[in-house]
Design a protein around this motif. Structure first.
Motif, mmCIF file in Angstrom:
data_model
loop_
_atom_site.group_PDB
_atom_site.id
_atom_site.type_symbol
_atom_site.label_atom_id
_atom_site.label_comp_id
_atom_site.label_asym_id
_atom_site.label_seq_id
_atom_site.Cartn_x
_atom_site.Cartn_y
_atom_site.Cartn_z
ATOM 1 N N UNK A 18 0.805 -0.854 -0.326
ATOM 2 C CA UNK A 18 -0.661 0.073 -0.412
ATOM 3 C C UNK A 18 0.630 1.059 -0.059
ATOM 4 N N UNK A 19 2.046 0.872 0.904
ATOM 5 C CA UNK A 19 2.811 2.286 0.913
ATOM 6 C C UNK A 19 2.917 2.363 -0.695
ATOM 7 N N UNK A 20 3.868 1.618 -0.990
ATOM 8 C CA UNK A 20 4.575 2.287 -2.912
ATOM 9 C C UNK A 20 3.256 2.624 -3.454
ATOM 10 N N UNK A 21 1.922 2.130 -3.383
ATOM 11 C CA UNK A 21 1.236 3.102 -4.152
ATOM 12 C C UNK A 21 0.453 4.133 -3.539
ATOM 13 N N UNK A 22 1.415 4.956 -2.865
ATOM 14 C CA UNK A 22 0.301 6.223 -2.029
ATOM 15 C C UNK A 22 1.576 6.603 -2.376
ATOM 16 N N UNK A 23 2.644 6.484 -1.820
ATOM 17 C CA UNK A 23 4.044 7.504 -1.470
ATOM 18 C C UNK A 23 4.397 7.764 -2.955
ATOM 19 N N UNK A 24 4.345 6.461 -3.616
ATOM 20 C CA UNK A 24 4.751 6.500 -4.940
ATOM 21 C C UNK A 24 6.711 6.821 -4.969
ATOM 22 N N UNK A 25 7.749 5.855 -3.453
ATOM 23 C CA UNK A 25 8.960 6.507 -3.424
ATOM 24 C C UNK A 25 10.042 5.232 -4.516
ATOM 25 N N UNK A 26 10.822 6.018 -4.720
ATOM 26 C CA UNK A 26 11.859 5.685 -5.686
ATOM 27 C C UNK A 26 12.182 4.431 -5.588
ATOM 28 N N UNK A 27 13.184 3.898 -6.306
ATOM 29 C CA UNK A 27 12.946 2.362 -6.151
ATOM 30 C C UNK A 27 14.260 1.772 -5.514
ATOM 31 N N UNK A 28 15.012 3.058 -5.435
ATOM 32 C CA UNK A 28 15.993 3.200 -4.275
ATOM 33 C C UNK A 28 16.220 2.585 -2.930
ATOM 34 N N UNK A 58 12.504 1.340 -1.925
ATOM 35 C CA UNK A 58 11.276 0.399 -1.974
ATOM 36 C C UNK A 58 12.096 -0.531 -1.578
ATOM 37 N N UNK A 59 13.827 -0.934 -2.673
ATOM 38 C CA UNK A 59 14.818 -1.706 -2.429
ATOM 39 C C UNK A 59 15.047 -1.735 -0.663
ATOM 40 N N UNK A 60 15.016 -0.692 -0.670
ATOM 41 C CA UNK A 60 16.223 -0.583 1.036
ATOM 42 C C UNK A 60 15.195 -1.204 2.090
ATOM 43 N N UNK A 61 13.792 -0.749 1.627
ATOM 44 C CA UNK A 61 12.892 -0.929 2.708
ATOM 45 C C UNK A 61 12.654 -2.646 2.931
ATOM 46 N N UNK A 62 12.866 -3.414 1.458
ATOM 47 C CA UNK A 62 12.587 -4.963 1.412
ATOM 48 C C UNK A 62 13.732 -5.468 1.363
ATOM 49 N N UNK A 63 15.160 -5.076 1.576
ATOM 50 C CA UNK A 63 15.682 -5.416 2.243
ATOM 51 C C UNK A 63 16.333 -5.338 3.749
ATOM 52 N N UNK A 64 15.445 -4.440 4.311
ATOM 53 C CA UNK A 64 15.056 -4.779 5.638
ATOM 54 C C UNK A 64 14.033 -5.629 6.192
#
Length: 290
Positions: A7-17, A19-25
């Motif tokens: 949901x955060x990806x859809x609403x905040x539209x963060x950059x790929x870097x 997103x990768x940091x969050x998913x890595x954590x």
């Protein structure tokens, strides 16, 4: 946590870097679940006003309000205690959430008022086609229980011609849906006694009235009524401090034969005498009904 991130990806539209940091954590095996949750709270839930809805929470906790998984309980407690101000959390459940009672506000929802039932019927493609007499029958038989109206709508889709047998079917399905056997078995002997005897009383009744008719001290009966309310076995109208057992629940008690005719008549007689002693017009009218 993955759903939060989606949901955060859809609403905040963060950059790929990022997103990768969050998913890595989230994939780090050495980080505890609660630390991952806090990381998500800090990085994903703090940026946007959000409402998190946990629907049908009774699927993961018992009728006494205790979660079947201690890890899930700790997860939700941490979320509730650390959620940012612009984030709101709503649980829907049949029972009081005892394990989280110090972290949230419990809001018991009663049956629909006459006005709410009217609006529901008029907004329904199936129910608003009924005649006025048939709609009036719904107010009396379904007694404001939203789930009962939903069941009837589904029946009318399959069987467009309305008849009383459909209402009987709805009532039977509602009784099963209310899980009354399971709730009844969770009560103590004293709670069962009050529940069964109070079911004979008509409409909304004050605690002092229930106490007098059942001959149980008010200090003893009030916590019992609160327990019944917490298990959705009765409604509490807090503004006037009135209690009422739903008509479908009363039907179930009658079907189960918990009271024989003599016991029922005894309670009705005591109730009639109680209201008769008040000696005002309204009380005398209620006494006559009993």
């Amino acid at each position: 946590l993955n759903r939060f991130i989606d949901r955060w990806k859809v609403r905040a539209e963060p950059d790929k870097m990022r997103i990768a940091e969050v998913e890595s954590m989230l994939r780090m095996p050495t980080m505890s679940i609660l630390n991952k949750l806090q990381w998500v709270i800090n990085n994903c839930l703090s940026e946007w006003p959000t409402v998190l809805i946990f629907d049908n929470a009774e699927d993961v906790h018992d009728e006494n309000g205790h979660f079947t998984s201690p890890d899930l309980r700790d997860f939700l407690r941490h979320l509730l205690n650390n959620v940012p101000k612009q984030c709101h959390i709503l649980f829907t459940t049949r029972y009081e959430l005892i394990d989280l009672s110090d972290c949230l506000v419990q809001l018991p929802i009663g049956k629909m008022s006459y006005a709410e039932q009217y609006r529901y019927i008029q907004s329904s493609d199936q129910l608003n086609r009924l005649t006025l007499a048939q709609q009036n029958l719904l107010y009396h038989r379904l007694d404001g229980l939203p789930r009962a109206f939903e069941f009837l709508e589904k029946l009318l889709i399959d069987q467009p011609t309305f008849d009383l047998n459909q209402l009987v079917d709805v009532e039977n399905r509602m009784i099963g849906n209310l899980l009354l056997n399971k709730l009844y078995n969770s009560l103590s002997d004293m709670e069962r006694q009050v529940f069964i005897q109070a079911s004979v009383l008509i409409g909304r009744v004050q605690v002092t009235t229930i106490s007098s008719i059942l001959d149980i001290n008010e200090s003893e009966i009030r916590p019992i009524l609160l327990t019944l309310q917490g298990k959705s076995l009765c409604f509490h109208y807090a503004q006037d401090d009135l209690y009422e057992i739903h008509s479908l629940t009363k039907t179930w008690i009658t079907q189960e034969g918990f009271l024989d005719s003599i016991q029922r008549r005894t309670i009705l007689h005591r109730a009639g005498k109680y209201f008769e002693s008040a000696n005002d017009f309204k009380s005398l009218y209620i006494a006559k009904i009993y």
